[in-house]
Write an enzyme that holds these catalytic residues in place. Structure first.
Site, PDB file in Angstrom:
ATOM      1  CD  GLU A 121      87.427  -0.102   9.863  1.00 43.03           C
ATOM      2  OE1 GLU A 121      88.453  -0.662  10.288  1.00 43.03           O
ATOM      3  OE2 GLU A 121      86.301  -0.297  10.380  1.00 43.03           O
TER       4      GLU A 121
ATOM      5  CG  ASP B  89      83.648  -6.268   6.555  1.00 43.80           C
ATOM      6  OD1 ASP B  89      83.825  -5.343   7.346  1.00 43.80           O
ATOM      7  OD2 ASP B  89      82.528  -6.651   6.195  1.00 43.80           O
TER       8      ASP B  89
END
Length: 382
Positions: A274, A17
């Protein structure tokens, strides 16, 4: 035109994040001349990916970004920015939302979603969600098609990668900084993943490789699995372990630009989450994705959605071997057998990885897409 941006990041997945939001904030400042404040609640994670940050300072300017340690004691004197990004659906402070509604010109409120290759993403990208206080929140999806927000990619990234790869001196100097010495004939792999109970099957296969392998592992969550396989209580940066055709070298956790260079050095990269998943794609080499696990196997649907796009253009045999390997890497199937059946297609997969990278680079990058979205909304309002 300089516009003010506030980006809010509540760290859930260790470094994914904050990794995405920090790259985005830097790029908005460096390439688009925007004024950016980044609010992050996990200061330890942030200082790991940017060691130059002062751990004791609650607010500081770093690479042109005003970075704030976001705590429960919200300073209500802060005026909301022109564009407000809540990264991955993190709830904004109530007093801040109230201040957003009181602005003469309402800010552009964006919920920056997690990356997904699922087909429905294009239908939802850019949609507005009216809020009870009269504001609108817009859903913005990164993605792999022209109908999404694209991927984070700095200007000139692929050119810098190519220059780095062509310079043996630069590559060797970087590895020396890591304390890594490469032996003749060794292929370089990198491993950055979550905990993997089946990892020992893959490591066993690497010990039997036709060519010697040097596996570079930044310190992280997978080290416990590696240590147990090697017969140690723990492994630390600087430790080296050798068994038959496999050498393992544990390296310190690296800041983002160094992690890119690590990926560029390697013939194969294992990424997770990610942020590192995206960077492995820009490396243009065969890679594998350890996706963040979700309830009811929801993550496997996302994994297959990506593979449905990524495998296009491969021979059926190479595509099937890749899908089986990725499933095994994520806990479904025999990892050792999947690796053996995947290895014959490495040449084809290497060319395919570079081709995929080039095709993705044809799309707009995420930061540019966000800036363009703001300009479009201004035009629409006018």
């Amino acid at each position: 035109m300089s516009v003010s941006w506030d980006i809010f990041c509540s760290v859930v997945d260790n470094y994914g994040d904050i990794g995405v939001t920090w790259r985005l904030a830097r790029q908005l400042v460096a390439e688009h001349n925007q004024e950016v404040r980044l609010f992050v609640d996990d200061w330890v994670s942030f200082t790991r990916i940017h060691p130059e940050a002062a751990p004791e300072a609650s607010t500081q300017r770093l690479l042109g970004v005003e970075v704030h340690h976001w705590t429960s004691e919200w300073p209500d004197i802060l005026r909301p920015a022109d564009v407000v990004i809540e990264a991955f659906g993190c709830p904004l402070p109530a007093v801040y939302v109230e201040a957003m509604a009181c602005r003469t010109v309402q800010p552009l409120w964006i919920n920056l979603e997690y990356l997904s290759a699922e087909a429905w993403v294009e239908d939802c990208h850019g949609l507005a969600s009216p809020q009870p206080n009269g504001l609108k929140k817009f859903f913005f999806f990164p993605g792999f098609t022209a109908g999404t927000g694209g991927l984070l990619r700095e200007h000139g990234l692929l050119e810098r990668r190519q220059t780095f790869r062509m310079s043996t001196v630069e590559r060797d100097a970087f590895l020396v900084q890591l304390g890594v010495s490469v032996r003749p004939g060794e292929r370089l792999f990198s491993l950055f993943s979550y905990e993997m109970p089946s990892l020992h099957d893959w490591l066993d296969e690497l010990t039997k490789s036709a060519e010697p392998v040097l596996l570079l592992i930044p310190e992280g969550r997978v080290l416990g699995n590696v240590a147990r396989w090697a017969g140690y209580d723990r492994l630390m940066p600087g430790d080296v372990y050798h068994r038959r055709q496999l050498r393992i070298h544990i390296i310190p956790f690296r800041q983002q630009d160094d992690y890119d260079r690590l990926l560029w050095c390697c013939d194969f990269n294992a990424a997770r989450g990610e942020e590192s998943f995206i960077r492995a794609q820009w490396a243009g080499q065969p890679f594998i994705w350890h996706i963040y696990p979700q309830d009811k196997r929801a993550h496997m649907l996302k994994l297959d959605a990506f593979l449905d796009r990524y495998l296009v253009g491969l021979s059926p045999a190479a595509g099937q071997a890749t899908r089986v390997l990725w499933h095994a890497w994520n806990g479904e199937g025999s990892l050792g057998q999947a690796w053996r059946e995947w290895m014959p297609y490495v040449g084809e997969l290497t060319a395919h990885a570079e081709s995929w990278c080039a095709r993705q680079a044809e799309h707009n990058d995420l930061a540019s897409a966000l800036v363009h979205f703001h300009v479009e909304r201004l035009s629409y309002s006018a």
